[in-house]
Design a protein around this motif. Structure first.
Motif, PDB file in Angstrom:
ATOM      1  N   UNK A   1       0.876  -1.171   0.000  1.00  0.00           N
ATOM      2  CA  UNK A   1       0.000   0.000   0.000  1.00  0.00           C
ATOM      3  C   UNK A   1       0.914   1.221   0.000  1.00  0.00           C
ATOM      4  N   UNK A   2       1.081   1.830  -1.172  1.00  0.00           N
ATOM      5  CA  UNK A   2       2.036   2.930  -1.311  1.00  0.00           C
ATOM      6  C   UNK A   2       1.505   4.183  -0.633  1.00  0.00           C
ATOM      7  N   UNK A   3       2.396   4.888   0.051  1.00  0.00           N
ATOM      8  CA  UNK A   3       2.036   6.151   0.700  1.00  0.00           C
ATOM      9  C   UNK A   3       2.621   7.356  -0.036  1.00  0.00           C
ATOM     10  N   UNK A   4       3.364   7.109  -1.106  1.00  0.00           N
ATOM     11  CA  UNK A   4       3.900   8.210  -1.917  1.00  0.00           C
ATOM     12  C   UNK A   4       3.665   7.895  -3.391  1.00  0.00           C
ATOM     13  N   UNK A   5       3.968   8.859  -4.231  1.00  0.00           N
ATOM     14  CA  UNK A   5       3.766   8.736  -5.680  1.00  0.00           C
ATOM     15  C   UNK A   5       2.317   8.345  -6.004  1.00  0.00           C
ATOM     16  N   UNK A   6       1.378   9.042  -5.359  1.00  0.00           N
ATOM     17  CA  UNK A   6      -0.047   8.790  -5.624  1.00  0.00           C
ATOM     18  C   UNK A   6      -0.420   9.456  -6.942  1.00  0.00           C
ATOM     19  N   UNK A   7      -0.984   8.723  -7.902  1.00  0.00           N
ATOM     20  CA  UNK A   7      -1.352   9.328  -9.191  1.00  0.00           C
ATOM     21  C   UNK A   7      -2.351  10.468  -9.014  1.00  0.00           C
ATOM     22  N   UNK A   8      -2.275  11.461  -9.890  1.00  0.00           N
ATOM     23  CA  UNK A   8      -3.195  12.593  -9.825  1.00  0.00           C
ATOM     24  C   UNK A   8      -4.637  12.110  -9.988  1.00  0.00           C
ATOM     25  N   UNK A   9      -5.531  12.737  -9.249  1.00  0.00           N
ATOM     26  CA  UNK A   9      -6.936  12.344  -9.278  1.00  0.00           C
ATOM     27  C   UNK A   9      -7.302  11.335  -8.213  1.00  0.00           C
TER      28      UNK A   9
END
Length: 270
Positions: free
Chosen positions: A192-200
């Motif tokens: 579950x990534x907490x960084x590099x969240x895609x826009x939107x």
């Protein structure tokens, strides 16, 4: 029992019982603390290869571990997971990537990465299409590692959109991933990534694991022993005072028998 001598003995026995009770409380705390698992382990960020080995299940005390890993996404393999609760009171969709570890001892191993959440089905589908049309990304990811979920067959789409899974099951995902090769190595867990969240998209809610405690029954048994010892200290005082009283009664009866031929009424003895 009201005589100063025996009151003093009582105070000594109560002090001993208090010490035993303290030791029992300490032993009971040790019985719980000795088996604690959770945040004291998981909140120290570690490289993924130190926590998990491809092809092996994650250890219970590593579920929710904060990890870092450098990986490259495979654009054509983005998947949507529906029915996810993001601690917002409403359910929505996860956008999940197929990523390949790009360096370290696990380079080339395949990893599922949950990259973001949205409550809108339209946004989820649009984001999936946009990411599928983009170039591969090499990202230094950080997040929490979670065990794979039980596999269920994805529902077929009725309107041409990609099928949406309800569970993030690695065993199902690898059937849809491309470029795995003949003998793929993959993690039986997802990030579950907490960084590099895609826009939107919004970051996925990923709290620290709940502190778990289990009982060390050997230490619990020792705690029960100390409680018994504390009770015995008070009982010992009672037994000593009663024995002393009975000896005095016997002495009085013996003296009375010698002074008179008539039996003494013991109920009148104080």
């Amino acid at each position: 029992m009201r005589r100063p001598r025996w009151i003093g003995v009582l105070l000594v026995c109560l002090a001993i019982a208090g010490i035993f009770a303290f030791l029992g409380k300490w032993q009971l705390a040790r019985a719980v603390e000795a088996r604690q698992v959770g945040p004291q382990i998981t909140e120290t960020t570690r490289p993924l290869h130190e926590v998990l080995v491809p092809g092996k299940a994650i250890a219970n005390n590593r579920v929710g571990q904060l990890v870092t890993v450098s990986a490259t996404t495979v654009p054509e393999d983005y998947t949507l997971i529906q029915g996810r609760d993001n601690n917002s009171g409403s359910r929505g969709w996860w956008v999940v990537a197929h990523a390949v570890v790009s360096d370290g001892p696990d380079a080339g191993a395949h990893l599922a990465v949950a990259r973001g959440f949205t409550a809108s089905r339209a946004v989820a589908i649009a984001t999936q299409h946009r990411l599928e049309a983009s170039a591969p990304e090499t990202l230094d990811l950080a997040g929490r590692i979670q065990p794979t979920e039980p596999p269920q067959q994805p529902q077929d789409s009725l309107d041409g959109d990609p099928p949406m899974m309800k569970d993030l099951a690695v065993a199902i995902l690898i059937n849809h991933w491309t470029g795995l090769g003949d003998s793929p190595r993959f993690f039986e867990a997802y990030l579950v990534a907490t960084n590099h969240v895609p826009s939107g998209l919004k970051p996925i809610y990923a709290p620290a694991p709940i502190q778990q405690k289990s009982i060390d029954w050997l230490n619990a048994f020792y705690a029960a022993e100390w409680a018994v010892f504390a009770g015995f200290a008070v009982y010992l005082w009672y037994r000593l005072t009663r024995d002393a009283w009975e000896r005095e009664v016997e002495d009085i009866e013996a003296a009375s028998a010698q002074a008179s031929d008539h039996p003494i009424d013991t109920q009148k003895v104080d």
